[in-house]
Design an enzyme around this catalytic site. Structure first.
Site, PDB file in Angstrom:
ATOM      1  N   LYS A  22      11.341 108.912 119.625  1.00  0.00           N
ATOM      2  CA  LYS A  22      11.249 109.678 120.888  1.00  0.00           C
ATOM      3  C   LYS A  22      12.391 110.697 120.975  1.00  0.00           C
ATOM      4  CE  LYS A  22      12.968 107.973 124.962  1.00  0.00           C
ATOM      5  NZ  LYS A  22      13.823 108.929 125.655  1.00  0.00           N
ATOM      6  N   ASN A  23      13.631 110.205 120.917  1.00  0.00           N
ATOM      7  CA  ASN A  23      14.771 111.103 121.122  1.00  0.00           C
ATOM      8  C   ASN A  23      14.868 112.141 120.006  1.00  0.00           C
ATOM      9  OD1 ASN A  23      15.339 109.698 123.414  1.00  0.00           O
ATOM     10  ND2 ASN A  23      17.077 108.567 122.582  1.00  0.00           N
ATOM     11  N   CYS A 117      15.960 108.999 133.430  1.00  0.00           N
ATOM     12  CA  CYS A 117      16.179 107.615 133.866  1.00  0.00           C
ATOM     13  C   CYS A 117      17.424 107.536 134.751  1.00  0.00           C
ATOM     14  CB  CYS A 117      16.391 106.703 132.652  1.00  0.00           C
ATOM     15  SG  CYS A 117      14.873 106.132 131.905  1.00  0.00           S
ATOM     16  N   ARG A 122      24.858 111.495 135.044  1.00  0.00           N
ATOM     17  CA  ARG A 122      24.488 112.148 133.785  1.00  0.00           C
ATOM     18  C   ARG A 122      24.776 113.643 133.899  1.00  0.00           C
ATOM     19  NH1 ARG A 122      19.093 109.517 131.272  1.00  0.00           N
ATOM     20  NH2 ARG A 122      20.186 109.951 129.339  1.00  0.00           N
ATOM     21  N   PRO A 123      26.067 113.991 133.869  1.00  0.00           N
ATOM     22  CA  PRO A 123      26.427 115.400 134.013  1.00  0.00           C
ATOM     23  C   PRO A 123      26.024 116.209 132.779  1.00  0.00           C
ATOM     24  CG  PRO A 123      28.370 114.068 133.582  1.00  0.00           C
ATOM     25  CD  PRO A 123      27.224 113.127 133.648  1.00  0.00           C
ATOM     26  N   ASP A 305      21.082 101.893 124.640  1.00  0.00           N
ATOM     27  CA  ASP A 305      19.642 101.675 124.905  1.00  0.00           C
ATOM     28  C   ASP A 305      19.189 100.255 124.560  1.00  0.00           C
ATOM     29  OD1 ASP A 305      18.125 104.718 125.047  1.00  0.00           O
ATOM     30  OD2 ASP A 305      20.160 104.577 124.308  1.00  0.00           O
ATOM     31  N   VAL A 327      28.811 103.177 128.057  1.00  0.00           N
ATOM     32  CA  VAL A 327      28.248 104.531 128.011  1.00  0.00           C
ATOM     33  C   VAL A 327      27.627 104.924 129.351  1.00  0.00           C
ATOM     34  CG1 VAL A 327      26.693 106.112 126.788  1.00  0.00           C
ATOM     35  CG2 VAL A 327      27.858 104.292 125.531  1.00  0.00           C
ATOM     36  N   ARG A 397       7.023 106.270 129.253  1.00  0.00           N
ATOM     37  CA  ARG A 397       7.804 107.442 128.832  1.00  0.00           C
ATOM     38  C   ARG A 397       8.261 107.310 127.393  1.00  0.00           C
ATOM     39  NH1 ARG A 397      12.909 108.873 132.102  1.00  0.00           N
ATOM     40  NH2 ARG A 397      13.012 110.134 130.221  1.00  0.00           N
TER      41      ARG A 397
END
Ligand code: UD1
Length: 427
Positions: A22-23, A117, A122-123, A305, A327, A397
């Protein structure tokens, strides 16, 4: 509402093929915007996020479509629209990585601040600093990032944290910036290397991907290519953990073992047997897992993850485990749901102390994000009785046919009700 129903207690047995990453695919789809000509991506996973990215590229006026379930075609010879739509970017953080490529091709890009998500702050400050270093003027107003540059030039870019997304984004845009860009403290994730290989095949000059320093020498243009994406190490990890918690015996094909070292080694610490072949891995568990401590870190550390599904397994381990999330601070939102299933977990800040119980019990639970969904499925597979998992829009997703794959391994699992998208339309 659609739910997954699992009756736990079945050992997972058999073979299953892991889908493409996916990523890895999302980063490459953004990278494909740099090229004039047609790019065909092979082995892309059939999941919601890829569909969202296809729609995003279409909204940019680029030719993009799915060719069947596992191929994507992109032709960005023309980018007709330099503004990305809020409705799509808010769904998925990875879509923010189109900013640099649009800027490099068109001299201007306007992209909303991203969503995705809900797992903590999450900057995008590293992304923005990178674009500025390469010569862009960036304004953040009304929830949008607006970047402008007549010409981009190479520059040194130091990342305060080895962010996977920022490394991929800056590496991509630097391919069309004049001169040399050096990214220091770059992320080492396999998806960064996968993207670099893709860009190199398109004609980019990149060295050092997979190390902390990546050097990119800008070129005038890139060409479309055919490319097969790397296997999904998160899906491989999830299925391996599922085999472990059910005392199963499975063989996963289409796995690059060295991408999964941390997860496989930690599984071995819990007493689960892991045999790594060249492109497959076999997992065998014949006893209750042993407790172990986990600290999430950037690659090659234990991936954030996998923290949630691994913790679900530790919930039934023999002994007490300490899990530290370094993280994303909110990646513990599944804890309350696991507690509904009988888990004994105390969470304080970024740490969870998990006292393993002999068994979990099935319950109605809701996934709050993608990997929380994976954790609840893993827990449900081992729990006594029936679990009902909702929040499937998150699972869809990122996991291709996870239900079908687990069912093929012998899990007692079905999916019923109104699909999430249809339910939204009805509401
Ligand atoms: C990617 C993955 C995600 C994974 C994460 C960490 C995709 C689509 N998603 O997300 O599944 O969980 O890597 O392995 O590939 N940060 C900043 N400023 C920035 C960017 C990041 O402070 O501009 C921080 C984040 O808040 C986080 C850390 O850096 O604490 C790591 O984030 P990053 O590696 O960028 O994650 P993503 O690329 O978004």
């Amino acid at each position: 509402m659609e739910k997954i129903y699992i009756v736990g207690g079945k050992r997972l047995l058999g073979d299953v093929r892991v889908s493409g990453s996916k990523n890895g695919t999302l980063a490459i789809m953004a990278g494909a915007l740099l090229a004039k000509g047609t790019t065909i991506l092979e082995d892309t996973p059939c999941i919601g996020d890829i569909q969202t990215m296809v729609e995003m590229l279409q909204q940019l006026g680029v030719h993009a479509r799915m060719l069947g379930k596992n191929r994507v075609e992109i032709d960005a010879t023309e980018i007709k629209n330099c503004e990305a739509p809020y409705d799509l970017v808010k769904k998925m953080r990875a879509s923010f990585c189109v900013t640099g490529p649009i800027l490099a091709r068109c001299g201007y890009a306007r992209v909303p601040m991203p969503g995705g998500c809900d797992i903590g702050a999450r900057p995008v400050d590293f992304h923005v600093k990178g674009l500025q270093a390469l010569g862009a003027t960036v304004n953040i107003e009304h929830g949008y990032v607006e970047a402008e540059a007549d010409k981009l030039h190479g520059a040194p870019v130091y990342l305060d944290f080895p962010s996977a997304g920022a490394t991929q984004h800056i590496m991509t845009v630097a391919c069309l910036a004049e001169g040399i860009t050096r990214i220091e403290n770059a992320a080492l994730e396999p998806e960064v290397v996968g993207l670099a290989n893709f860009l190199i095949a398109m004609g980019a000059k990149i060295s050092g991907a997979g190390t902390g320093t990546i050097e990119i020498e800008g070129v005038k243009e890139l060409r479309g290519i055919n490319y097969k994406v790397i296997p999904d190490r998160m899906e491989a990890g999830t299925l391996a953990i599922a085999a472990g918690i059910t005392r199963g015996e499975i063989v996963l094909s289409n796995v690059t073992s060295e991408h999964c070292t941390a997860v496989f080694q930690k599984l071995q610490e819990t007493g689960i047997h892991v045999f790594q072949g060249p492109d497959f891995v076999s997992i065998k568990a014949d006893a209750r897992p042993l407790a172990t401590d986990v600290k999430t870190m950037p690659h090659p550390g234990f991936p954030t993850d996998m923290q949630q599904p691994f913790s679900a397994m530790l919930a039934v381990a023999d002994g007490t485990s300490v899990v530290s999330e370094n993280v994303y601070e909110r990646r513990f939102r599944y804890v309350a749901e696991l507690q509904r299933m009988g888990a004994e977990i105390v969470q304080e800040g970024r740490t969870a102390i998990i006292k393993g119980v002999p068994k979990l019990t099935g319950a109605e639970v809701t996934a709050s994000d993608l990997r929380a969904g994976a954790a609840l499925i893993v827990a449900g597979l081992a729990a006594e009785g029936r679990s009902e998992i909702s929040g499937l829009e998150h699972v869809d997703r990122g996991y291709e046919d996870i239900m079908g794959k687990l069912a093929s391994l012998g899990a007692d699992i079905v999916r019923m009700g109104i699909p999430p998208e249809a339910a939204v339309k009805l509401a």
